[in-house]
Write an enzyme that holds these catalytic residues in place. Structure first.
Site, PDB file in Angstrom:
ATOM      1  N   LYS A 188       6.589  -1.972   1.845  1.00  0.00           N
ATOM      2  CA  LYS A 188       5.413  -1.379   2.496  1.00  0.00           C
ATOM      3  C   LYS A 188       4.208  -2.307   2.304  1.00  0.00           C
ATOM      4  CE  LYS A 188       3.159   3.130   3.150  1.00  0.00           C
ATOM      5  NZ  LYS A 188       3.600   3.355   4.537  1.00  0.00           N
ATOM      6  N   LEU A 214      11.243   1.255   7.035  1.00  0.00           N
ATOM      7  CA  LEU A 214      10.623   1.700   5.792  1.00  0.00           C
ATOM      8  C   LEU A 214      11.405   2.873   5.220  1.00  0.00           C
ATOM      9  CD1 LEU A 214       8.134   1.374   3.901  1.00  0.00           C
ATOM     10  CD2 LEU A 214       7.071   3.212   5.210  1.00  0.00           C
ATOM     11  N   GLU A 254      12.050   2.343  14.249  1.00  0.00           N
ATOM     12  CA  GLU A 254      11.165   3.401  13.739  1.00  0.00           C
ATOM     13  C   GLU A 254       9.898   3.439  14.579  1.00  0.00           C
ATOM     14  OE1 GLU A 254      10.221   2.404   9.686  1.00  0.00           O
ATOM     15  OE2 GLU A 254       9.913   0.294  10.190  1.00  0.00           O
ATOM     16  N   TYR A 257       0.824  -1.205   0.000  1.00  0.00           N
ATOM     17  CA  TYR A 257       0.000   0.000   0.000  1.00  0.00           C
ATOM     18  C   TYR A 257       0.856   1.251   0.000  1.00  0.00           C
ATOM     19  CZ  TYR A 257       0.769   1.133   4.973  1.00  0.00           C
ATOM     20  OH  TYR A 257       1.325   1.508   6.168  1.00  0.00           O
TER      21      TYR A 257
END
Length: 288
Positions: A152, A208, A184, A34
Site C-alpha cells: 500500500k 491490494l 480491482e 499509508y
C-alpha cells in the site's frame, strides 16, 4: 474554520504548522506507505488489521517502522479525541524520510529516520451513505500500474487519474483491467454476484490485500454465503446479477452500472446490501 490537530514525527501540532522537508523521499519519489482507518461512533474500525498490513508494507520496502503498534493506537485515539471525530477517517503515512540530498539510492534503513504523519477527516454520514442506498456507477480502464499492488504505497497518481476518467464519463469510479480480467477498483476491491455466489479476485501481488475485504469475506462465509476467489472478466461483470466494492472508506458499496450497462434491476442488490449491514454491525461490536 477550526484547525485540525495533526501528528508529525512525534508531535501534535495545528495543521497549519505541520512541516515536512522538501527532501523527504515521499515527496520526491513516492517512497512511502499509508493506511486509512475508519472511525464510527468515535471508535476505530479494523485497527489491528491496518497495523499488520502497515508493517507488511514497510517490510516489503525495507523501511523501519518508527512507532510501536501500542503507541500508534494511542495516536489514533488522541487524534479522534482532540478533533472530536464521530464519523470519519484517520490517514497515516510513513515515508523513508529525508536522509540527505536527492538520490535514487537510499541509505541503510537502520540509519534513516522515517517521516510519520497522521491526520483526521471528518465524514458525517459515513455509515448512512446516500451512495450506498442508490449504488454507484463504474467504468473500466486499463490497469497500467506497477506490479506490486499488494504494497500500500503512496503511488496514487494513476488511481487518481482513473477516478477523474470516471468523473468525466459521468460515473463514480473505475475498475481496472489487466490481460482481460478485472484487478480491482481505483481504491477498492471489486466483486460480482452471480446467483447467490460472490466472486472476487484471489489475493496476489496484483491487488491490494484489503482489510475490509478480509472482514467482509469472513462475514459472508459465516452467513453461509458462497464465495469463489478467481479472476473474472469485465464482460462477465456486466452480465452479473449485482456487484459491489469494499474499502475502509466505503465499507460495502453496491455497484449498479458498469460501462453504461445496468446490473439486475439497476438498483443495489440484495447480497451487497446484506453484507453492508453485517459488516457495519459486526465491525462496530469490535471497534476500539
Amino acid at each position: 474554520m477550526t484547525l485540525r490537530t495533526v501528528y508529525v514525527n512525534g508531535e501534535y501540532v495545528p495543521e497549519n504548522e505541520a512541516r515536512v522537508s522538501i527532501f523527504d523521499r515521499g515527496f520526491l519519489m513516492a517512497d512511502g506507505v499509508y493506511e486509512v482507518t475508519s472511525v464510527l461512533d468515535g471508535k476505530l474500525i479494523d485497527f489491528d488489521g491496518h497495523a499488520v498490513r502497515l508493517q507488511r508494507s514497510l517490510d516489503a520496502l525495507d523501511m523501519v517502522n518508527p512507532i510501536s503498534t501500542e503507541d500508534l493506537l494511542e495516536v489514533h485515539r488522541e487524534l479522534v479525541r482532540v478533533n472530536e471525530v464521530e464519523e470519519g477517517m484517520i490517514y497515516l503515512q510513513i515515508t523513508r524520510g529525508a536522509p540527505g540530498d536527492r538520490d535514487f539510492v537510499f541509505p541503510d534503513p537502520e540509519t534513516t529516520e522515517p517521516t510519520i504523519v497522521l491526520f483526521t477527516q471528518n465524514k458525517p454520514g459515513l455509515a448512512d451513505s446516500p451512495a450506498a442506498r442508490k449504488g454507484i456507477k463504474v467504468i473500466s480502464i486499463e490497469d497500467i500500474r506497477w506490479g506490486r499492488r499488494d504494497i500500500k504505497t503512496v503511488q496514487l497518481l494513476y488511481p487518481s487519474m482513473g477516478k477523474m476518467m470516471a468523473k468525466k464519463a459521468g460515473a463514480d469510479d473505475a475498475w481496472m483491467i489487466e490481460d482481460g480480467y478485472v484487478t480491482e477498483g481505483t481504491s477498492n476491491n471489486a466483486y460480482i454476484v452471480k446467483g447467490s455466489k460472490i466472486i472476487t479476485r484471489a489475493l496476489s501481488n496484483d491487488i491490494l490485500h484489503g482489510i475490509t475485504r478480509a472482514s467482509v469475506l469472513r462475514f459472508a462465509r459465516e452467513a453461509q454465503m458462497e464465495v469463489e476467489e478467481r479472476n473474472f472478466t469485465i464482460d462477465e461483470a456486466k452480465e452479473a446479477d449485482e456487484a459491489f466494492i469494499t474499502s475502509a472508506s466505503t465499507f460495502v458499496m453496491p455497484v449498479v452500472e458498469i460501462d453504461g450497462v445496468a446490473l439486475g434491476d439497476g438498483v443495489p442488490g440484495r447480497v451487497a446490501q446484506r453484507l453492508r449491514e453485517i459488516y457495519l454491525e459486526e465491525s462496530l461490536k469490535k471497534a476500539i
